[in-house]
Design a protein around this motif. Structure first.
Motif, PDB file in Angstrom:
ATOM      1  N   PRO A 196       2.763  -3.597  42.187  1.00  0.00           N
ATOM      2  CA  PRO A 196       3.725  -3.058  43.158  1.00  0.00           C
ATOM      3  C   PRO A 196       4.471  -4.167  43.891  1.00  0.00           C
ATOM      4  CG  PRO A 196       1.573  -2.012  43.394  1.00  0.00           C
ATOM      5  CD  PRO A 196       1.394  -3.161  42.447  1.00  0.00           C
ATOM      6  N   GLY A 197       5.753  -3.952  44.118  1.00  0.00           N
ATOM      7  CA  GLY A 197       6.566  -4.919  44.839  1.00  0.00           C
ATOM      8  C   GLY A 197       7.162  -6.008  43.969  1.00  0.00           C
ATOM      9  N   LYS A 198       6.915  -5.972  42.676  1.00  0.00           N
ATOM     10  CA  LYS A 198       7.427  -7.011  41.771  1.00  0.00           C
ATOM     11  C   LYS A 198       8.549  -6.487  40.881  1.00  0.00           C
ATOM     12  CE  LYS A 198       4.683 -10.240  43.098  1.00  0.00           C
ATOM     13  NZ  LYS A 198       5.209 -11.400  43.806  1.00  0.00           N
ATOM     14  N   GLU A 199       9.264  -5.480  41.365  1.00  0.00           N
ATOM     15  CA  GLU A 199      10.324  -4.868  40.564  1.00  0.00           C
ATOM     16  C   GLU A 199      11.434  -5.862  40.217  1.00  0.00           C
ATOM     17  OE1 GLU A 199       9.116  -3.546  43.422  1.00  0.00           O
ATOM     18  OE2 GLU A 199       8.018  -1.818  42.609  1.00  0.00           O
ATOM     19  N   ASN A 200      11.833  -6.690  41.181  1.00  0.00           N
ATOM     20  CA  ASN A 200      12.880  -7.686  40.906  1.00  0.00           C
ATOM     21  C   ASN A 200      12.407  -8.719  39.893  1.00  0.00           C
ATOM     22  OD1 ASN A 200      14.694  -6.458  42.641  1.00  0.00           O
ATOM     23  ND2 ASN A 200      14.176  -7.782  44.377  1.00  0.00           N
ATOM     24  N   ALA A 201      11.167  -9.153  40.028  1.00  0.00           N
ATOM     25  CA  ALA A 201      10.605 -10.110  39.068  1.00  0.00           C
ATOM     26  C   ALA A 201      10.526  -9.474  37.686  1.00  0.00           C
ATOM     27  CB  ALA A 201       9.229 -10.583  39.533  1.00  0.00           C
ATOM     28  N   TYR A 202      10.156  -8.191  37.633  1.00  0.00           N
ATOM     29  CA  TYR A 202      10.094  -7.477  36.356  1.00  0.00           C
ATOM     30  C   TYR A 202      11.476  -7.426  35.717  1.00  0.00           C
ATOM     31  CZ  TYR A 202       9.688  -3.692  32.985  1.00  0.00           C
ATOM     32  OH  TYR A 202       9.745  -2.943  31.830  1.00  0.00           O
ATOM     33  N   ASP A 203      12.489  -7.079  36.507  1.00  0.00           N
ATOM     34  CA  ASP A 203      13.855  -7.022  35.978  1.00  0.00           C
ATOM     35  C   ASP A 203      14.311  -8.380  35.463  1.00  0.00           C
ATOM     36  OD1 ASP A 203      14.011  -4.317  36.603  1.00  0.00           O
ATOM     37  OD2 ASP A 203      15.075  -4.660  38.502  1.00  0.00           O
ATOM     38  N   GLN A 204      13.991  -9.425  36.210  1.00  0.00           N
ATOM     39  CA  GLN A 204      14.366 -10.778  35.801  1.00  0.00           C
ATOM     40  C   GLN A 204      13.640 -11.160  34.506  1.00  0.00           C
ATOM     41  OE1 GLN A 204      13.860 -13.595  38.978  1.00  0.00           O
ATOM     42  NE2 GLN A 204      14.856 -15.245  37.860  1.00  0.00           N
ATOM     43  N   MET A 205      12.371 -10.809  34.389  1.00  0.00           N
ATOM     44  CA  MET A 205      11.611 -11.114  33.179  1.00  0.00           C
ATOM     45  C   MET A 205      12.133 -10.308  32.004  1.00  0.00           C
ATOM     46  SD  MET A 205       9.348 -12.983  31.913  1.00  0.00           S
ATOM     47  CE  MET A 205       9.014 -12.994  30.167  1.00  0.00           C
TER      48      MET A 205
ATOM     49  N   LEU B  61      15.074 -12.043  30.700  1.00  0.00           N
ATOM     50  CA  LEU B  61      14.684 -13.220  29.920  1.00  0.00           C
ATOM     51  C   LEU B  61      14.169 -12.833  28.541  1.00  0.00           C
ATOM     52  CD1 LEU B  61      12.788 -15.340  32.597  1.00  0.00           C
ATOM     53  CD2 LEU B  61      14.947 -15.937  31.488  1.00  0.00           C
ATOM     54  N   LEU B  62      13.503 -11.707  28.453  1.00  0.00           N
ATOM     55  CA  LEU B  62      12.920 -11.271  27.191  1.00  0.00           C
ATOM     56  C   LEU B  62      13.971 -10.747  26.234  1.00  0.00           C
ATOM     57  CD1 LEU B  62      10.265 -10.841  25.639  1.00  0.00           C
ATOM     58  CD2 LEU B  62      10.147  -8.574  26.651  1.00  0.00           C
ATOM     59  N   PHE B  63      14.930 -10.000  26.757  1.00  0.00           N
ATOM     60  CA  PHE B  63      15.875  -9.313  25.891  1.00  0.00           C
ATOM     61  C   PHE B  63      17.253  -9.946  25.790  1.00  0.00           C
ATOM     62  CE2 PHE B  63      13.020  -5.743  27.138  1.00  0.00           C
ATOM     63  CZ  PHE B  63      12.476  -5.554  25.885  1.00  0.00           C
ATOM     64  N   GLU B  64      17.541 -10.949  26.604  1.00  0.00           N
ATOM     65  CA  GLU B  64      18.884 -11.521  26.566  1.00  0.00           C
ATOM     66  C   GLU B  64      19.124 -12.264  25.264  1.00  0.00           C
ATOM     67  OE1 GLU B  64      18.543 -15.839  28.841  1.00  0.00           O
ATOM     68  OE2 GLU B  64      19.422 -14.150  29.887  1.00  0.00           O
TER      69      GLU B  64
END
Length: 158
Positions: free
Chosen positions: A136-145, A148-151
């Motif tokens: 919980p609370g790591k939504e921005n980090a998840y989006d950033q990761m 990085l994974l799909f770009e």
């Protein structure tokens, strides 16, 4: 086991499908998908331990008030599972604030529970994504990761 984790993440979690709480039904579905009982139980135990990590102090050796960066020293077993590229990637993720020391330790803990002789950087990226999704609370980090994974790299690579 890692294939099952990927299957679950892609088909239930990442696709935002409602997650079934009936473990027997989920096991039956995974068997129909071609996975073996022992690997299914390992994967489900892996996910349960991931959930349990949120309720524990994963970094008891870190001073809570420390403002200086802490260098992570890897054990011999960790170095065998995480090659130099993977360890460098974890450091990079900390530097860009995708991971903090606590989530880094959660990632390392989960990586060490994967029994794969061919664990690679791409696998590590998926583990990081799974951990961040569950914290919980790591939504921005998840989006950033996820970026990085799909770009896809643009232009020619030098």
């Amino acid at each position: 086991m890692f294939d099952i984790l990927m299957y679950l993440f892609e088909n239930f979690i990442h696709s935002e499908t409602e997650i079934r709480v009936d473990q027997d039904e989920l096991t039956d579905e995974l068997i129909r998908a071609g996975f073996h009982h022992d690997e299914i139980y390992k994967a489900l135990a892996w996910l349960e331990k991931l959930a349990a990590l949120q309720e524990t102090d994963t970094t008891p050796y870190l001073a809570k008030a420390s403002i200086t960066p802490v260098t992570r020293i890897y054990t011999q077993e960790e170095e065998m599972q995480l090659d130099v590229t993977s360890r460098g990637f974890l450091m990079f993720l900390e530097q860009i604030n995708v991971l903090d020391p606590s989530t880094r330790e959660m990632v390392i803990d989960r990586v060490m529970e994967i029994d794969s002789a061919e664990f690679c950087l791409e696998d590590l990226k998926w583990v990081v994504l799974m951990v961040l999704f569950n914290v919980p609370g790591k939504e921005n980090a998840y989006d950033q990761m996820e970026d990085l994974l799909f770009e896809e790299p643009e232009g020619p690579l030098h």
